[in-house]
Write an enzyme that holds these catalytic residues in place. Sequence first.
Site, short mmCIF file in Angstrom:
data_model
loop_
_atom_site.label_atom_id
_atom_site.label_comp_id
_atom_site.label_asym_id
_atom_site.label_seq_id
_atom_site.Cartn_x
_atom_site.Cartn_y
_atom_site.Cartn_z
N GLY A 14 -8.52 -53.53 48.94
CA GLY A 14 -7.44 -52.96 48.16
C GLY A 14 -6.71 -51.85 48.88
N GLU A 58 -12.21 -54.32 45.72
CA GLU A 58 -12.20 -53.17 46.62
C GLU A 58 -13.55 -52.46 46.58
OE1 GLU A 58 -11.95 -50.22 49.03
OE2 GLU A 58 -10.33 -51.68 48.98
N ILE A 113 -2.43 -53.32 52.98
CA ILE A 113 -2.12 -54.73 53.19
C ILE A 113 -2.54 -55.56 51.98
CG2 ILE A 113 -2.58 -56.76 54.63
CD1 ILE A 113 -2.94 -54.84 57.00
N HIS A 119 25.24 -37.76 42.30
CA HIS A 119 24.88 -38.24 40.97
C HIS A 119 25.77 -39.43 40.60
CE1 HIS A 119 23.61 -38.23 36.78
NE2 HIS A 119 24.89 -38.29 36.42
#
Length: 473
Positions: free
Chosen positions: A189, A211, A192, A452
């Site tokens: 995890g 993971e 990649i 903005h």
Amino acid sequence: MAKEYDLVIIGGGTGGYVAAIRASQLGLKTAIVEKEKLGGTCLHAGCIPTKTLLKSAEVYQTMKRSQDFGLSLDHVTLDFRKIQERKQSVVETLHKGVQFLMQKGKIDIYYGTGRILGPSIFSPLPGTVSIEKGDGEDNELLIPQNVLVATGSKPKQLPGIEVDGEMVITSDEALRLEKLPKSMIIIGGGVIGVEWASMLADFDVDVTIVEYAQRILPAEDEEISKEMMRQLTKKGIQIFTGAKVLPDSLKKQSHVTIQVERNGQLNELQADQILVSIGREANTEGIGLENTAIRTDGGFIEVNRFYQTDEKHIYAIGDCIGGLQLAHVAAREGVIAVEHMKGLNPDPLDYRLVPKAIYSNPEAASIGFSTEDAIEKGYEIKVGKFPFKAIGKALIQGETDGFAKMIVDEKTDDILGVHLIGPKATELISEASLSLFLNAIPWEINQMIHPHPSLSEIFAELSLSVDGKAIHG
């Protein structure tokens, strides 16, 4: 007959070819020895192709929710073959660009495996480069004043989970998929793994991440990691953290099955394929390091801050030296190495000033220290946060999840780190990069006029939020 050069670079990836261009600019007669194609992993099996696929996945998801923008599409179809064709077209266009740059710089290219030889009749020092071409062709010899090793890296293997290129793959094989699987287990995890999980999920693949660490993206700020997990879970991705894969449980039939141990309990996972994404290892075998005094650690070449090895005329950069395995890092390391060869006394790279980017959906990016890093290093800190949902341009784009975070030294007001997760985070991080490079303080950022509506307004609000003075939050 052996040819003489000022510099021979072994490896024509991003670090290698950028170094070659800089060497050419400085008047060095330069050659590159490349085993496959100029551009290396980044161009052919990493940065460029994966980000091209991620863009297609983003467009696909945007089209599926077109009604949010007042538009109606009767039916959205996904043609993965055409997506792959577009990816390859982008890669080939950039590949031609690199080839042109080599011609422009009068840089000689040799194709084959570069191997460093020991002292010989050609040189009292190790460094002569033999180009091994195979197919019965005679080796060529290049005699350089300096050598730069830029051989990159390859996907790391997980013991017991043999990559077969079909049911168990790495990112290399994933990029060559002819059709999408219905389901995928991703072991790892990190960056990649998260990028592939996001992409595949956006292509309607059923994705599971496993993971070993207690959280995904363990190298990132913990709040970024938690937000990424929340948003990926919202996509339907199943995530197991603190989980150990049991290699002996691997079974391959019509599907692939694997068991995962988590909190003392076993979970059996099944999918069409497994993608192993547990990091990368250096390409340093078979290039003749044993013929030199160069030292390695875990396969990575040891260098000083100017990328010299223990053989002072032989330098090494990029993934093969470990550290931050990023294309933009390799490129800067290459420039520093070449300028040092030329005696220009370049400044060493401050890795704290390197931006990191994750091109998943959502995007994430960071520079400098995480909260955990800053506290561990003994800083007294103040932290500002600001949500994208309070930024007008984010509402316009229909992407309001995520936030920006700034970590500041309480005593000096210096910015220690900036972290982003949300729309265009990988582009926005450049403002934070320039701010840290110029040693800016939050006040200087909020005094700068931001257009903005724009996503960049989040920096004005973020810098104010450090002292609890944000305007719109």
